[in-house]
Design an enzyme around this catalytic site. Sequence first.
Site, short mmCIF file in Angstrom:
data_model
loop_
_atom_site.label_atom_id
_atom_site.label_comp_id
_atom_site.label_asym_id
_atom_site.label_seq_id
_atom_site.Cartn_x
_atom_site.Cartn_y
_atom_site.Cartn_z
N HIS A 194 36.05 37.23 48.57
CA HIS A 194 35.29 38.39 48.10
C HIS A 194 36.11 39.34 47.24
O HIS A 194 35.57 40.27 46.66
CB HIS A 194 34.73 39.13 49.33
N HIS B 142 27.75 50.42 43.38
CA HIS B 142 28.34 49.30 44.10
C HIS B 142 29.82 49.52 44.37
O HIS B 142 30.41 48.81 45.19
CB HIS B 142 28.13 48.01 43.29
N TYR C 136 35.40 38.45 55.48
CA TYR C 136 35.53 38.37 54.02
C TYR C 136 36.98 38.66 53.64
O TYR C 136 37.63 39.51 54.25
CB TYR C 136 34.64 39.40 53.33
N ARG D 273 34.23 32.18 42.93
CA ARG D 273 33.68 31.65 44.18
C ARG D 273 32.39 30.86 43.99
O ARG D 273 32.26 29.76 44.48
CB ARG D 273 33.41 32.81 45.15
N ASN E 168 21.53 31.47 53.40
CA ASN E 168 21.68 31.67 51.96
C ASN E 168 20.43 31.25 51.19
O ASN E 168 20.00 31.93 50.25
CB ASN E 168 22.88 30.88 51.44
#
Length: 775
Positions: free
Chosen positions: A643, A486, A519, A615, A99
């Site tokens: 997610h 997206h 996820y 989150r 990350n």
Amino acid sequence: MMTLRFERAAVSALSSRRKGPAGGAPNEETPALSAATRHPPTRSRAKPAAAAIDLNDPALYLNRELTWLDFNLRVLNEASDSRTPLLERVKFLAIVSGNLDEFFMKRIGGLRNLVMAGITDRSPDGRTPSELIEACRTKITAVQRQREAIFEEVVADLDAAGIGICRWQDLSPGARTKLRDHFIRNVYPLITPLGMDPGHPFPFISNLALNLLVTMHYPAEREQRIARVKVPVTDDVVPRLQRVEHSNRFVLLEDVMANNLDLLFPGMQVESCSLFRVTRNARLDLPQVDSGDLLELIESGLEEQPFKPIVRLQVDAQMRPQLRRTLMTRLGLQPEDVYPVRGMIAMRSLFEIAALDISSLKPAPHHPVDHPRLAHDSRNMFQLIRSGGPMLVQHPYESFTSSVERFLRTASLDPDVLAIKMTLYRTSNEGKVIQYLVDAARNRKHVAVLVELQARFDEAANIRWAKRLEEAGVHVTYGVLGLKTHTKLIHVVRRDHDGLRRYMHIGTGNYHSGTARLYSDIGLFTCDESIGADVTELFNYLTGYPTPRRYGKVLCAPETLKAGLISRIEREIERHSDTHPGRIQFKCNALEDVDVVRALYRASMAGVTIDLIIRDTCRLRPGLAGVSENIRVISIVGRFLEHARVFYFNNGGDEEYWIGSADIMRRNLESRVEVIAPIEDADLRAQLRLMLNVQLGDARSAWDMRSDGTYVQRQPATHREKQGSQETLIAIAARRASAALKRREKSLNDRLARQFSRRLERRSARGFPSDDGSR
């Protein structure tokens, strides 16, 4: 339509102690609620004087980048939590390392671009780009120090469990000999030492590669010489963690190399050997053009990417200051760009340890179950949707393979399917998505796929997928210039007995079989006519020209989504009363858009109760007197990456639920194509209500956000509370699947009993003696 009895019973029990729709009393299906949930802070219903509060005040807003870094501290906590299985702790260390690499490549890289462009505009929280970079450095250093300390703890626990990350010096002479022989045969031919002197210019340093900086001299000379040696780690050929004698002990490849430098520099005396690594800006900043070949622009950007500026230099903390300065000078960096690391640089390699097959050191294996309506019904999936109504599938609790991939497989083979349209943001090699689209084209169906070429870090992979699809005869487009596509949509046009009908899948996650197991996401299967008409309009917008479109049910960014969310927040304020108290609940990855945050502040000031399951990034500050005291923010960190996106409005009792791909970020709402769709079926709403209540009541994996932006992890008060929301949802999915199997078995038994009874009646009518079945 099948009634989800136990879900509704759970919802009813959870709601029994409150007037609001998301009340909470524990029952069989959900964990007992934590103290914070059973006794939430008193929430005011009074309406303060709005004029006294300036909602533009930067003090009301947290920073996007800093709150994302704080999320990584919560992830890092899982690596130190003794309740987390040991190899899972190793996995969380690897996740945080990866990350941070991405954070430097994208976020710090983007901020650097702003600074170089001379932009000094302040963010909503009052920082300029240069001020924000400095604040990020401070936070990153804190994350790094905590990660290093936890790594030492984890290494000690691994050693106690018989898994060693050893140093070369700690190995036996026999083990060293075997490793050296292996190194000579399998690694040494791949190494190219590069000297640095007037005859050898400073070499190019590739992004995220591990490098040894070696100093040495000839025995008869005093002149110091320097060389760079790249560590040739490749996941499929040379692992970084070198196994020792078929055991679960490992040595880092750079450690093996550093102790066998006599092979690379024979006859020379090595003075020092230190590890370093650079991180480069990975921003693909495309020119603003009205026309042209987007594929060509992306490919050109990818060719330039390896040569982008360096945004971070990581060095072994033991590296000599003089050598550190040499690297800084040669790479054109400042002292603040250098991050000394104690211990292991690039802990993402720990995934190799986390993957060890030792069940006692891992969570209980999770196997997604089939959706109850899909598990034991072999009928065409389109018949199931048409006759049984819409379905909501929750991954990874329910299988992606037997739902989404089955939907595509059925569409590719069904002779009555005429067209398939789909958006593709990310997918995987191991999944069947691409193959089913290719099969559909070969079966002479009209297949159109919008491939998003700007999916972060998947640009090259998506170019490969696009070319493969085009070669198979699929119509491939790349969306609207200036907007990322997206949204997650599959649109199937089928010739049914009564005419053409549209079948859709609208999801919150990518069409990626790998992440679908890691996820938590939601997908809706429906043949709703209004939603079908909206999706048709959207695909025409994406593949044709971006002219304004009218949508009947869905909310679509960048046109209607942001305004639709804000108008519903304002409607909640208008309809809020003592008899019908307002309530808003959002679940998403990030809450960053300032306009939406302001609207939520106004709703809180009007007395509306707001629960936010966010989150990571969150600009909003809960619990501020007179502003956000009616807002609660929690973050769930667990085995799976949260997610899913869900948006709930009480709406004066006429409740609304929405799901989709959009986070509440300015980029999603204004610069991306996103869709959220209403969930109108009562049983599907019950599923969403149960999921929200379970997560709001989580006492194991939930963190409560305080008004200063810090988080406090909830602590279970009872044994029942020790199970987190994700484990509870695993159990719920398993019980739902088991109940469906029992219903099917009962149905089969009842059918057999009826057939047997009719057989006896026919025999009796023909004068035969009755058959009691004994034969």
